[in-house]
Write a protein that holds these residues in place. Structure first.
Motif, PDB file in Angstrom:
ATOM      1  N   ARG A  62      51.150  49.414  31.453  1.00  0.00           N
ATOM      2  CA  ARG A  62      50.444  50.743  32.106  1.00  0.00           C
ATOM      3  C   ARG A  62      48.983  50.333  32.094  1.00  0.00           C
ATOM      4  N   ASP A  63      48.298  49.691  31.550  1.00  0.00           N
ATOM      5  CA  ASP A  63      46.839  49.336  31.144  1.00  0.00           C
ATOM      6  C   ASP A  63      46.409  48.506  31.988  1.00  0.00           C
ATOM      7  N   PHE A  64      45.768  48.948  33.260  1.00  0.00           N
ATOM      8  CA  PHE A  64      45.237  47.937  33.842  1.00  0.00           C
ATOM      9  C   PHE A  64      44.338  46.973  33.496  1.00  0.00           C
ATOM     10  N   GLY A  65      43.429  47.542  32.452  1.00  0.00           N
ATOM     11  CA  GLY A  65      42.481  46.714  31.755  1.00  0.00           C
ATOM     12  C   GLY A  65      43.244  45.411  31.091  1.00  0.00           C
ATOM     13  N   ALA A  66      44.613  45.579  30.764  1.00  0.00           N
ATOM     14  CA  ALA A  66      45.418  44.193  30.327  1.00  0.00           C
ATOM     15  C   ALA A  66      45.564  42.990  31.294  1.00  0.00           C
ATOM     16  N   VAL A  67      45.110  43.498  32.622  1.00  0.00           N
ATOM     17  CA  VAL A  67      45.111  42.425  33.496  1.00  0.00           C
ATOM     18  C   VAL A  67      43.808  41.804  33.810  1.00  0.00           C
ATOM     19  N   LEU A  68      42.835  42.830  33.724  1.00  0.00           N
ATOM     20  CA  LEU A  68      41.441  42.532  33.942  1.00  0.00           C
ATOM     21  C   LEU A  68      40.865  41.558  32.789  1.00  0.00           C
ATOM     22  N   ASN A  69      41.370  42.110  31.603  1.00  0.00           N
ATOM     23  CA  ASN A  69      40.723  41.368  30.414  1.00  0.00           C
ATOM     24  C   ASN A  69      41.508  40.214  29.994  1.00  0.00           C
ATOM     25  N   ASN A  70      42.420  39.832  30.709  1.00  0.00           N
ATOM     26  CA  ASN A  70      43.507  38.567  30.441  1.00  0.00           C
ATOM     27  C   ASN A  70      42.786  37.269  31.100  1.00  0.00           C
ATOM     28  N   PRO A  71      42.266  36.445  30.136  1.00  0.00           N
ATOM     29  CA  PRO A  71      41.320  35.284  30.627  1.00  0.00           C
ATOM     30  C   PRO A  71      42.159  34.328  31.272  1.00  0.00           C
ATOM     31  N   SER A  72      43.838  34.105  31.162  1.00  0.00           N
ATOM     32  CA  SER A  72      44.701  33.362  31.590  1.00  0.00           C
ATOM     33  C   SER A  72      44.880  33.810  33.213  1.00  0.00           C
ATOM     34  N   ILE A  73      44.723  34.891  33.731  1.00  0.00           N
ATOM     35  CA  ILE A  73      44.940  35.291  35.085  1.00  0.00           C
ATOM     36  C   ILE A  73      43.904  34.885  35.850  1.00  0.00           C
ATOM     37  N   ASP A  74      44.413  34.133  36.797  1.00  0.00           N
ATOM     38  CA  ASP A  74      43.359  33.643  38.036  1.00  0.00           C
ATOM     39  C   ASP A  74      43.141  34.549  39.274  1.00  0.00           C
ATOM     40  N   GLY A  75      44.264  35.039  39.500  1.00  0.00           N
ATOM     41  CA  GLY A  75      44.163  35.904  40.717  1.00  0.00           C
ATOM     42  C   GLY A  75      44.976  37.073  40.779  1.00  0.00           C
ATOM     43  N   VAL A  76      44.493  38.426  41.217  1.00  0.00           N
ATOM     44  CA  VAL A  76      45.031  39.746  41.383  1.00  0.00           C
ATOM     45  C   VAL A  76      45.388  40.162  42.517  1.00  0.00           C
ATOM     46  N   ILE A  77      46.725  40.684  42.784  1.00  0.00           N
ATOM     47  CA  ILE A  77      46.945  41.379  44.033  1.00  0.00           C
ATOM     48  C   ILE A  77      46.828  42.995  43.743  1.00  0.00           C
ATOM     49  N   VAL A  78      46.140  43.605  44.687  1.00  0.00           N
ATOM     50  CA  VAL A  78      45.858  45.026  44.441  1.00  0.00           C
ATOM     51  C   VAL A  78      46.808  45.683  45.551  1.00  0.00           C
TER      52      VAL A  78
END
Length: 389
Positions: free
Chosen positions: A85-101
């Motif tokens: 439920r924390d959007f920051g968990a996506v933004l602050n994860n250095p292993s994630i390359d691309g994000v779909i909004v």
């Protein structure tokens, strides 16, 4: 009206605590191409997750949403996808390359900007943002940080639309006269956007993609029959430098579901009916060319031509899958995706101009006899946009 997006929220209940899953997915991502995450798990978000989980060249690793119920559902259907439920968990994860909004449109700008500023590539559902100024800012950030910015104009990846574009480019239809697009249905009503912003992005993106140019003039007329100040029926007309015109009719208040585009040229005509399960495109060898027998058009003789109807074989590849594959390819190669941020900008510019026509018509109701038309000040998509004439 836009509302602020909270990038932090309450932690998940123990049942949905997936920190270990996130770490495991990050370890495996190196073997499977770019690591993807999604913000928003509603109707379109769930579709993106389904398709992304079926792509070998990338890995869907995390989904974020404020609704515990949606996260419960996603976790039950896709156990390998971590949820938060924390959007920051996506933004602050250095292993994630691309994000779909895939969130409500009023949240697109703030979330997409946060994604790009976090150094990640962004695929944003249509429309890209609520204003052309916001779209320009997102494009500037993506350019500065050398990140991919895509918009979810799914129909630009539809095999039928690609076939139609090839026909236009080859000259098979002759001189293009006009495009007529109808997207009608009974509902679904929304309170955060009118039917223009809900449905017309599809038609606008298709028309601009087919013609390979932006509208120079835009006029619009609409009515709000059910909810005050929320238009449920809108008609728009666009003029292009090439001489072609385009008409868009969108409605939430129609008894029959219609998803149809008619293209009329000097040599042939074409109908794309996306409601049909097969044979979506029909090419009609029909035309009208008057023969002049005399010194003026008053002396013309009718010359109708009725030829064959051609039903081409169209690939049944899923457009959304082709869209996500393009996103993944752009991340891996640095190539510009088909539906890039500039495509998102030109659609929002058109939506803005049409919306301004609707507002002015309401403001001057009873005092304006002619339909208001907006004319582009600058042909460049990156220019100051479309102004009232």
């Amino acid at each position: 009206m836009s509302r602020s997006i909270v990038l932090r929220s309450k932690p998940l209940p123990p049942l949905l605590n997936t920190q270990n899953q996130t770490e495991n997915a990050a370890v495996q991502s190196a073997k499977n191409g770019p690591l993807l995450a999604i913000i928003g798990c509603g109707y379109w978000g769930a579709k993106h997750i389904r398709v992304a989980c079926d792509i070998r060249d990338a890995r869907m690793s995390m989904a974020a949403d404020l609704s515990p119920d949606r996260l419960e559902y996603i976790h039950s259907q896709y156990p390998s996808v971590a949820v938060s439920r924390d959007f920051g968990a996506v933004l602050n994860n250095p292993s994630i390359d691309g994000v779909i909004v895939a969130t409500p449109v009023e949240t697109h700008f703030e979330l997409a900007r946060a994604v790009l500023q976090a150094g990640k590539h962004a695929l944003v559902e249509k429309p890209l943002a609520m204003t052309s100024a916001q779209c320009r800012e997102l494009n500037a950030i993506a350019e500065e940080r050398k990140r991919v910015l895509m918009v979810g104009h799914t129909f630009e990846y539809h095999p039928a639309v690609g076939f139609i574009r090839q026909m236009i480019q080859s000259g098979s239809l002759g001189e293009l006269y006009y495009i007529d697009s109808r997207r009608l249905n009974l509902g679904l009503y929304r309170q955060d956007a009118n039917v223009l912003w809900d449905l017309a992005p599809h038609d606008l993106s298709i028309i601009f993609f087919l013609l390979e140019e932006v509208a120079q003039t835009i006029g619009a007329w609409g009515c709000a029959h059910v909810l005050p100040d929320v238009e449920d029926v809108v008609y728009a007309k666009m003029g292009f430098k090439s001489g072609a015109t385009a008409h868009v009719h969108v409605s939430w208040l129609d008894p029959v579901k219609v998803r149809q585009i008619t293209i009329v040229g000097s040599d042939a005509m074409l109908v794309f009916d996306d409601v049909q399960p097969s044979e979506k495109v029909r090419v009609y060898q029909k035309r009208f060319r008057p023969r002049i027998d005399g010194d003026s058009y008053a002396d013309f003789q009718s010359a109708y031509h009725h030829g064959d109807v051609h039903i081409p074989a169209i690939s049944n590849s899923e457009p959304l899958k082709l869209e996500i594959l393009d996103f993944v390819n752009a991340m891996k190669t640095g190539e510009r995706p088909r539906a890039d941020g500039v495509h998102g900008l030109r659609v929002v510019e058109a939506l803005e101009a049409a919306s301004a026509c609707l507002r002015l018509k309401h403001k001057h109701r009873g005092n304006v006899k002619d339909q208001l038309t907006f004319r582009r000040r600058n042909v460049s998509v990156g220019g100051p946009g479309i102004a009232v004439t």
